[in-house]
Write an enzyme that holds these catalytic residues in place. Structure first.
Site, short mmCIF file in Angstrom:
data_model
loop_
_atom_site.label_atom_id
_atom_site.label_comp_id
_atom_site.label_asym_id
_atom_site.label_seq_id
_atom_site.Cartn_x
_atom_site.Cartn_y
_atom_site.Cartn_z
N ARG A 10 0.85 14.25 12.21
CA ARG A 10 1.20 14.00 10.80
C ARG A 10 1.61 15.30 10.09
NH1 ARG A 10 -0.77 8.88 9.70
NH2 ARG A 10 0.92 8.78 8.19
N VAL B 48 8.41 6.98 16.52
CA VAL B 48 8.08 7.62 15.24
C VAL B 48 6.84 8.51 15.35
CG1 VAL B 48 7.51 7.19 12.81
CG2 VAL B 48 9.17 5.72 13.98
N ARG C 232 -8.83 0.24 4.92
CA ARG C 232 -8.00 1.24 4.25
C ARG C 232 -6.62 0.67 3.94
NH1 ARG C 232 -6.64 6.20 7.22
NH2 ARG C 232 -5.29 6.31 5.39
N CYS D 56 -4.35 12.31 12.24
CA CYS D 56 -5.15 11.09 12.36
C CYS D 56 -4.92 10.57 13.79
CB CYS D 56 -4.74 10.07 11.31
SG CYS D 56 -3.12 9.41 11.62
N ASP E 14 4.72 0.58 11.97
CA ASP E 14 3.47 0.00 11.47
C ASP E 14 3.29 -1.46 11.87
OD1 ASP E 14 3.60 1.87 8.37
OD2 ASP E 14 2.87 2.38 10.36
N ILE F 115 3.61 18.16 7.90
CA ILE F 115 4.20 18.11 6.54
C ILE F 115 5.21 19.23 6.34
CG2 ILE F 115 2.21 16.97 5.44
CD1 ILE F 115 1.36 19.78 4.45
N ASP F 116 5.72 19.78 7.45
CA ASP F 116 6.67 20.90 7.34
C ASP F 116 7.92 20.52 6.54
OD1 ASP F 116 7.05 19.20 9.63
OD2 ASP F 116 8.68 20.51 10.23
N LEU F 117 8.36 19.28 6.64
CA LEU F 117 9.59 18.88 5.92
C LEU F 117 9.33 18.83 4.40
CD1 LEU F 117 10.93 16.13 8.34
CD2 LEU F 117 11.52 18.56 8.26
N ARG G 264 -4.67 11.07 3.76
CA ARG G 264 -3.71 12.14 3.88
C ARG G 264 -2.49 11.93 2.99
NH1 ARG G 264 0.20 11.26 6.37
NH2 ARG G 264 0.54 13.44 6.81
N LYS H 50 0.85 -1.21 0.00
CA LYS H 50 0.00 0.00 0.00
C LYS H 50 0.88 1.25 0.00
CE LYS H 50 -1.64 1.78 4.15
NZ LYS H 50 -1.39 3.19 4.32
N ASN H 51 1.94 1.25 0.86
CA ASN H 51 2.72 2.47 1.05
C ASN H 51 3.71 2.72 -0.07
OD1 ASN H 51 1.20 2.87 3.26
ND2 ASN H 51 2.77 2.30 4.75
C1 EPZ Z 1 4.39 6.77 5.96
O1 EPZ Z 1 3.72 7.86 6.53
C2 EPZ Z 1 3.40 5.62 5.97
N1 EPZ Z 1 2.22 5.97 5.19
C3 EPZ Z 1 3.00 5.29 7.40
O2 EPZ Z 1 2.17 4.14 7.36
C4 EPZ Z 1 4.25 4.96 8.19
O3 EPZ Z 1 3.90 4.74 9.54
C5 EPZ Z 1 5.24 6.12 8.12
O4 EPZ Z 1 5.54 6.40 6.73
C6 EPZ Z 1 6.55 5.81 8.82
O5 EPZ Z 1 7.15 4.70 8.23
C7 EPZ Z 1 2.28 5.94 3.84
O6 EPZ Z 1 3.30 5.68 3.25
C8 EPZ Z 1 0.99 6.26 3.13
P1 EPZ Z 1 6.72 10.13 7.94
P2 EPZ Z 1 4.40 9.34 6.47
O7 EPZ Z 1 6.66 11.33 7.08
O8 EPZ Z 1 5.11 9.50 5.19
C9 EPZ Z 1 7.03 13.42 11.31
C10 EPZ Z 1 0.21 2.89 7.65
O9 EPZ Z 1 -0.43 2.41 8.59
N2 EPZ Z 1 7.06 14.35 10.18
O10 EPZ Z 1 7.92 9.26 7.89
O11 EPZ Z 1 3.39 10.34 6.85
C11 EPZ Z 1 5.63 12.87 11.49
O12 EPZ Z 1 4.87 13.75 12.29
C12 EPZ Z 1 0.80 4.29 7.75
O13 EPZ Z 1 0.43 2.29 6.56
C13 EPZ Z 1 7.31 15.70 10.43
O14 EPZ Z 1 7.53 16.10 11.56
O15 EPZ Z 1 5.47 9.20 7.66
C14 EPZ Z 1 5.86 11.55 12.15
O16 EPZ Z 1 5.96 11.73 13.55
C15 EPZ Z 1 0.63 4.87 9.15
N3 EPZ Z 1 7.29 16.57 9.39
C16 EPZ Z 1 7.21 11.11 11.60
O17 EPZ Z 1 7.82 12.27 11.02
C17 EPZ Z 1 7.05 16.15 8.08
O18 EPZ Z 1 7.05 16.99 7.17
C18 EPZ Z 1 7.11 10.04 10.53
O19 EPZ Z 1 6.40 10.59 9.45
C19 EPZ Z 1 6.80 14.77 7.86
C20 EPZ Z 1 6.81 13.90 8.91
#
Ligand code: EPZ
Length: 422
Positions: free
Chosen positions: A121, A325, A395, A116, A303, A123-125, A92, A22-23
């Site tokens: 979640r 995480v 989902r 969620c 996950d 998206i600043d990065l 999202r 999925k991811n």
């Molecule tokens: C992906 O989410 C996956 N989703 C998540 O799977 C997975 O848990 C996560 O990566 C970590 O491996 C999809 O790929 C659709 P991140 P993502 O950006 O990209 C912080 C599932 O159940 N962060 O690595 O959103 C954020 O708040 C889902 O399949 C920032 O601070 O994960 C979080 O604490 C759940 N600023 C951490 O990083 C940013 O701009 C990890 O987020 C982006 C992220």
């Protein structure tokens, strides 16, 4: 309310084939926006989030047709510019159309994704990276409004964000010059996306390491690609078998994508073997306690944290779980405690005192992975457990009841009970 009725106390045996991740599939579909033409993406799981991504692409002017060999996506010369709130709200991960649209059209309007159950979640990065590449990003009535022609630059991510790495890698494929992403996410899904982008003509090196270099090119072309197997679906089945006991073969599971998970399952007493077909797991005794810490890949995947908590809840001792995480990923523990688990959470840590058995109790899935974890708990509980909140499970898993059913689990999906005549 649709529900699962799960009969507990049965050991698992048999074999099940893992679907495409999925991811990864969600991002592969978004990446198709980078090139006009007919793309084919194979082994896409038929889950609710994919349905939402299909709708997003159609809203952007693409044609999407699901055939036996995968999703056939027709991308126009000028895709639309806006991913609307009613779709982004549902999923999202739609935020990953921002990079491709900006790179392709110089403009994008994407609704701000919500948080969620597991965290804010942020998206600043994503946004800081795109701004470093020359984008101007405004906020307008809940929408991100991005404009600009992108140029290559050096980006260092504060955190190896999975989504930010993908968004920036996609955006950089059409930027002027070279982009370096330091502290990039290293997940197998990042490698899968880089492989697809390379087939489309992108110039990428280092995917899967913490430094990815992308040389921008003038244009890309449509391509065909099969999605990498879903390590999280595979891990869910493996932990289910280690929890309920039994002997299972998870076909197409890639052991090289699950190193630390397999090592922890072995520590818990499971016999784990990599075969030509996938991964075989045998578990004949009560799990031993296991400490684990979630970290970005290749660390223990967040996950699979809820699923591993269930295994530990039935272990012959005390385990410590640490969630690094997401800030709120112990939400489902209360549901597990209602089934008789003895778990105390303290910030990012959970102390899990193993109990001999869990009892069936009506529980509700708060998110995708916690939902899968509650189903695993139900498999090991005494009695028949009712699990609701199936929309969350659906989902992320295509018919979880069929996947676990193939391994001998007795799970019935009951349609919503007819509303009582008032
Ligand atoms: C992906 O989410 C996956 N989703 C998540 O799977 C997975 O848990 C996560 O990566 C970590 O491996 C999809 O790929 C659709 P991140 P993502 O950006 O990209 C912080 C599932 O159940 N962060 O690595 O959103 C954020 O708040 C889902 O399949 C920032 O601070 O994960 C979080 O604490 C759940 N600023 C951490 O990083 C940013 O701009 C990890 O987020 C982006 C992220």
């Amino acid at each position: 309310m649709e529900r699962f009725l799960v009969e507990g106390g049965r050991r698992l045996s048999g074999r099940v084939r893992v679907r495409g991740a999925k991811n990864s599939a969600l991002k592969l579909m978004a990446a198709s926006l980078l090139a006009q033409g007919e793309h084919r993406i194979g082994d896409v799981p038929n889950i609710a989030d994919i349905t939402t991504m299909r709708a997003v692409l159609e809203r952007l002017g693409c044609t999407v047709e699901s055939r036996a060999d995968g999703e056939h996506i027709g991308v126009p010369a000028e895709p639309g510019l806006e991913a609307p709130y009613e779709l982004v709200r549902q999923m999202r991960a739609s935020i990953v159309v921002l990079g491709p649209l900006l790179a392709r059209r110089g403009r994008a309007r994407v609704a701000m994704p919500g948080g969620c159950n597991i965290g804010s979640r942020k998206i600043d990065l994503h946004l800081k990276g795109l701004e470093r590449m020359g984008a101007t990003i405004g906020f307008d009535h809940g929408y991100l409004d991005a404009t600009g022609s992108l140029r290559g630059t050096d980006i260092a991510l504060d955190w190896p964000s999975h989504g930010a790495t993908e968004n920036l890698m996609m955006a950089a494929t059409l930027a002027k010059g070279a982009t370096t992403i330091e502290n990039a996410a290293r997940d197998p899904e990042i490698v899968d996306l880089a492989e697809y982008l390379t087939k489309m003509g992108a110039k990428i090196s280092g995917a899967g390491t913490q430094t990815i270099v992308i040389d921008g090119v003038d244009g890309l072309h449509a391509a065909s690609h099969d999605t990498v197997p879903d390590r999280l679906e595979a891990g869910t089945y493996l932990i289910a078998a280690a929890t309920a006991g039994g002997d299972v073969l998870i076909e197409r599971a890639r052991a090289d994508h699950l190193d630390i998970v397999l090592s922890k399952l072995a520590d818990a007493g499971a016999e784990v073997d990599e075969t030509l077909d996938g991964i075989r797991l045998k578990m004949s005794e009560r799990p031993k306690p296991v400490d684990f810490v979630t970290l970005p890949y290749p660390g223990f995947p967040t996950d699979l944290q809820p699923q591993m908590m269930v295994l530990c809840a039935l272990a012959s001792g005390t385990s410590i779980a640490t969630e690094n995480v997401f800030e709120n990923r112990f939400m489902f523990v209360d549901e597990l405690v209602r089934m008789g688990a003895d778990i105390r959470t303290e910030g990012h840590h959970a102390v899990i005192r193993g109990v001999h058995e869990l009892q069936a109790a009506p529980v509700r899935a708060p998110d995708i992975r916690a939902g899968a974890a509650l189903v695993i708990a139900a498999l090991a509980a005494q009695g028949t457990t009712e699990v609701t909140g199936l929309a969350n499970i659906d989902r992320g898993y295509e018919a979880l009841e069929d996947g676990l059913g193939a391994l001998g689990a007795q799970i019935v999906r009951e349609a919503a009970a007819p509303a009582r005549a008032s």
